[in-house]
Scaffold this motif. Structure first.
Motif, PDB file in Angstrom:
ATOM      1  N   ASN A 208       0.823  -1.208   0.000  1.00  0.00           N
ATOM      2  CA  ASN A 208       0.000   0.000   0.000  1.00  0.00           C
ATOM      3  C   ASN A 208       0.864   1.268   0.000  1.00  0.00           C
ATOM      4  N   VAL A 209       1.844   1.275  -0.892  1.00  0.00           N
ATOM      5  CA  VAL A 209       2.681   2.459  -1.062  1.00  0.00           C
ATOM      6  C   VAL A 209       2.666   2.827  -2.545  1.00  0.00           C
ATOM      7  N   PRO A 210       2.750   4.109  -2.872  1.00  0.00           N
ATOM      8  CA  PRO A 210       2.787   4.498  -4.290  1.00  0.00           C
ATOM      9  C   PRO A 210       4.080   4.015  -4.937  1.00  0.00           C
ATOM     10  N   GLN A 211       3.975   3.591  -6.172  1.00  0.00           N
ATOM     11  CA  GLN A 211       5.151   3.089  -6.868  1.00  0.00           C
ATOM     12  C   GLN A 211       6.049   4.255  -7.252  1.00  0.00           C
ATOM     13  N   GLU A 212       7.243   4.249  -6.703  1.00  0.00           N
ATOM     14  CA  GLU A 212       8.203   5.310  -6.960  1.00  0.00           C
ATOM     15  C   GLU A 212       9.146   4.902  -8.099  1.00  0.00           C
ATOM     16  N   PHE A 213       9.657   5.912  -8.804  1.00  0.00           N
ATOM     17  CA  PHE A 213      10.625   5.653  -9.868  1.00  0.00           C
ATOM     18  C   PHE A 213      11.992   5.439  -9.239  1.00  0.00           C
ATOM     19  N   ALA A 214      12.630   4.337  -9.552  1.00  0.00           N
ATOM     20  CA  ALA A 214      13.963   4.025  -9.033  1.00  0.00           C
ATOM     21  C   ALA A 214      14.905   3.802 -10.209  1.00  0.00           C
ATOM     22  N   SER A 215      16.081   4.383 -10.124  1.00  0.00           N
ATOM     23  CA  SER A 215      17.076   4.238 -11.191  1.00  0.00           C
ATOM     24  C   SER A 215      18.286   3.435 -10.760  1.00  0.00           C
ATOM     25  N   SER A 216      18.336   3.041  -9.484  1.00  0.00           N
ATOM     26  CA  SER A 216      19.478   2.290  -8.984  1.00  0.00           C
ATOM     27  C   SER A 216      19.046   1.460  -7.794  1.00  0.00           C
ATOM     28  N   VAL A 217      19.928   0.561  -7.373  1.00  0.00           N
ATOM     29  CA  VAL A 217      19.653  -0.255  -6.194  1.00  0.00           C
ATOM     30  C   VAL A 217      19.566   0.625  -4.949  1.00  0.00           C
ATOM     31  N   ARG A 218      20.361   1.671  -4.917  1.00  0.00           N
ATOM     32  CA  ARG A 218      20.315   2.584  -3.767  1.00  0.00           C
ATOM     33  C   ARG A 218      18.945   3.226  -3.626  1.00  0.00           C
ATOM     34  N   ASP A 219      18.343   3.583  -4.746  1.00  0.00           N
ATOM     35  CA  ASP A 219      16.997   4.161  -4.693  1.00  0.00           C
ATOM     36  C   ASP A 219      15.997   3.167  -4.097  1.00  0.00           C
ATOM     37  N   LEU A 220      16.139   1.899  -4.434  1.00  0.00           N
ATOM     38  CA  LEU A 220      15.239   0.883  -3.883  1.00  0.00           C
ATOM     39  C   LEU A 220      15.419   0.733  -2.383  1.00  0.00           C
ATOM     40  N   LEU A 221      16.670   0.817  -1.920  1.00  0.00           N
ATOM     41  CA  LEU A 221      16.939   0.690  -0.493  1.00  0.00           C
ATOM     42  C   LEU A 221      16.537   1.933   0.294  1.00  0.00           C
ATOM     43  N   GLU A 222      16.276   3.042  -0.413  1.00  0.00           N
ATOM     44  CA  GLU A 222      15.881   4.277   0.257  1.00  0.00           C
ATOM     45  C   GLU A 222      14.382   4.546   0.155  1.00  0.00           C
ATOM     46  N   LEU A 223      13.615   3.611  -0.416  1.00  0.00           N
ATOM     47  CA  LEU A 223      12.180   3.842  -0.591  1.00  0.00           C
ATOM     48  C   LEU A 223      11.452   4.034   0.729  1.00  0.00           C
ATOM     49  N   TYR A 224      11.896   3.345   1.780  1.00  0.00           N
ATOM     50  CA  TYR A 224      11.192   3.426   3.061  1.00  0.00           C
ATOM     51  C   TYR A 224      11.205   4.842   3.639  1.00  0.00           C
ATOM     52  N   LYS A 225      12.180   5.673   3.209  1.00  0.00           N
ATOM     53  CA  LYS A 225      12.266   7.034   3.734  1.00  0.00           C
ATOM     54  C   LYS A 225      11.148   7.933   3.199  1.00  0.00           C
ATOM     55  N   PHE A 226      10.536   7.517   2.095  1.00  0.00           N
ATOM     56  CA  PHE A 226       9.520   8.360   1.457  1.00  0.00           C
ATOM     57  C   PHE A 226       8.101   7.872   1.735  1.00  0.00           C
ATOM     58  N   THR A 227       7.965   6.950   2.641  1.00  0.00           N
ATOM     59  CA  THR A 227       6.638   6.488   3.051  1.00  0.00           C
ATOM     60  C   THR A 227       6.169   7.286   4.274  1.00  0.00           C
ATOM     61  N   LYS A 228       4.874   7.213   4.531  1.00  0.00           N
ATOM     62  CA  LYS A 228       4.308   7.897   5.696  1.00  0.00           C
ATOM     63  C   LYS A 228       4.053   6.922   6.842  1.00  0.00           C
ATOM     64  N   PHE A 229       4.737   5.795   6.805  1.00  0.00           N
ATOM     65  CA  PHE A 229       4.559   4.790   7.845  1.00  0.00           C
ATOM     66  C   PHE A 229       5.213   5.236   9.146  1.00  0.00           C
ATOM     67  N   PRO A 230       4.713   4.727  10.270  1.00  0.00           N
ATOM     68  CA  PRO A 230       5.457   4.905  11.530  1.00  0.00           C
ATOM     69  C   PRO A 230       6.826   4.235  11.437  1.00  0.00           C
ATOM     70  N   LYS A 231       7.641   4.475  12.425  1.00  0.00           N
ATOM     71  CA  LYS A 231       9.028   4.029  12.373  1.00  0.00           C
ATOM     72  C   LYS A 231       9.146   2.519  12.201  1.00  0.00           C
ATOM     73  N   ARG A 232       8.370   1.760  12.963  1.00  0.00           N
ATOM     74  CA  ARG A 232       8.485   0.299  12.913  1.00  0.00           C
ATOM     75  C   ARG A 232       7.930  -0.274  11.612  1.00  0.00           C
ATOM     76  N   LYS A 233       6.858   0.307  11.099  1.00  0.00           N
ATOM     77  CA  LYS A 233       6.323  -0.167   9.816  1.00  0.00           C
ATOM     78  C   LYS A 233       7.238   0.223   8.659  1.00  0.00           C
ATOM     79  N   ALA A 234       7.900   1.374   8.782  1.00  0.00           N
ATOM     80  CA  ALA A 234       8.872   1.765   7.752  1.00  0.00           C
ATOM     81  C   ALA A 234      10.042   0.784   7.745  1.00  0.00           C
TER      82      ALA A 234
END
Length: 289
Positions: A208-234
């Motif tokens: 239940n997160v919007p699909q973000e554009f990723a151009s590298s593996v680093r972008d995929l590993l940083e996706l959790y920073k752009f969610t509105k989840f609480p800390k533990r769900k992030a």
């Protein structure tokens, strides 16, 4: 290193290609230093010099804007080894630029000081400080092998076909085993491959997160920073992203070594099963429903 030097000089083999003097005892004294003197040439050619230990500038002179060599031989080089060493020496001196003042060996990166290990170490440390290095966030809700794979993928240190071919490993075709459209690289496997894109789209819907554009593996590993989840769900979503990388790499290996054809749906099912298993058992009291 001392053992290596000692082994070189205490053997009956022919080590004439190494700058050594076997007659001198000890592991280090017989090593000829490659500095600005004429020891840059081979041993056979060195023995023909009338004045040994001279600097390069003593043997190179400028005449009519052309650099000429005056070697002052005891006799002219005539053996095959001597002629080969002379050709190599002339090749080294081809791009020499004569300047006023004493010639000495200096480090390219160290200004106004002779080369030393300490100065090189200082430059390396300064480079490390000046250039920030990306520090991946590890996640203890997944096994260490999963975090390790994500770390290696971000550094582009996985044995993909293009990197293996660069190391002269016979891998045959470099095409991606999943789509066969482009050559296999780390970013292609995890980001741009059609199979990977279908998997990430399904994972975004499942979490239940919007699909973000990723151009590298680093972008995929940083996706959790752009969610509105609480800390533990992030953190849980971050773990899911790592598990997705793990499953994509596992599927890639099954295709390369097993010749299997795997659908995106089966990959998504495995991501869901492993994510639920690992996060459920490694987190304390986190509701995953």
């Amino acid at each position: 290193m001392g053992r290596v030097i000692w082994a070189i000089h205490h053997t009956s083999r022919d080590w004439q290609s190494i700058l050594t003097k076997v007659s001198v005892p000890g592991p280090w004294k017989q090593v000829w230093r490659n500095t600005s003197d004429m020891n840059l040439m081979g041993i056979s050619l060195e023995l023909l010099l009338r004045y040994k230990g001279c600097i390069v500038a003593k043997r190179l002179v400028m005449m009519d804007d052309v650099i000429c060599s005056t070697w002052s031989w005891v006799r002219n080089p005539r053996s095959v080894r001597e002629v080969e060493e002379l050709r190599g020496l002339l090749q080294l001196c081809k791009d020499v630029v004569l300047v006023d003042g004493d010639n000495s060996v200096r480090s390219v990166s160290v200004v106004s000081s002779d080369f030393s290990v300490a100065s090189l170490k200082e430059k390396i440390e300064m480079a490390r400080i000046s250039s920030p290095v990306y520090k991946m966030r590890w996640n203890n809700w997944v096994p260490g092998k999963v975090s390790l794979l994500a770390w290696r993928a971000e550094l582009d240190r996985l044995p993909v076909l293009t990197l293996l071919a660069r190391r002269n490993v016979g891998v045959g075709s470099l095409d991606c085993p999943a789509c066969g459209e482009l050559v296999e690289t780390t970013e292609h496997i995890f980001v741009s491959c059609g199979l990977a894109q279908l998997v990430w789209q399904a994972i975004s819907i499942w979490c239940n997160v919007p699909q973000e554009f990723a151009s590298s593996v680093r972008d995929l590993l940083e996706l959790y920073k752009f969610t509105k989840f609480p800390k533990r769900k992030a953190k849980a979503f971050h773990a899911v992203c790592m598990v997705t990388l793990w499953c994509l790499w596992k599927v890639r290996n099954d295709m390369v070594f097993g010749g299997l054809k795997i659908s995106a749906r089966s990959v998504v099912d495995e991501v869901k099963a492993l994510s639920f298993l690992w996060v459920k058992n490694r987190s304390s009291g986190l509701c995953l429903v």
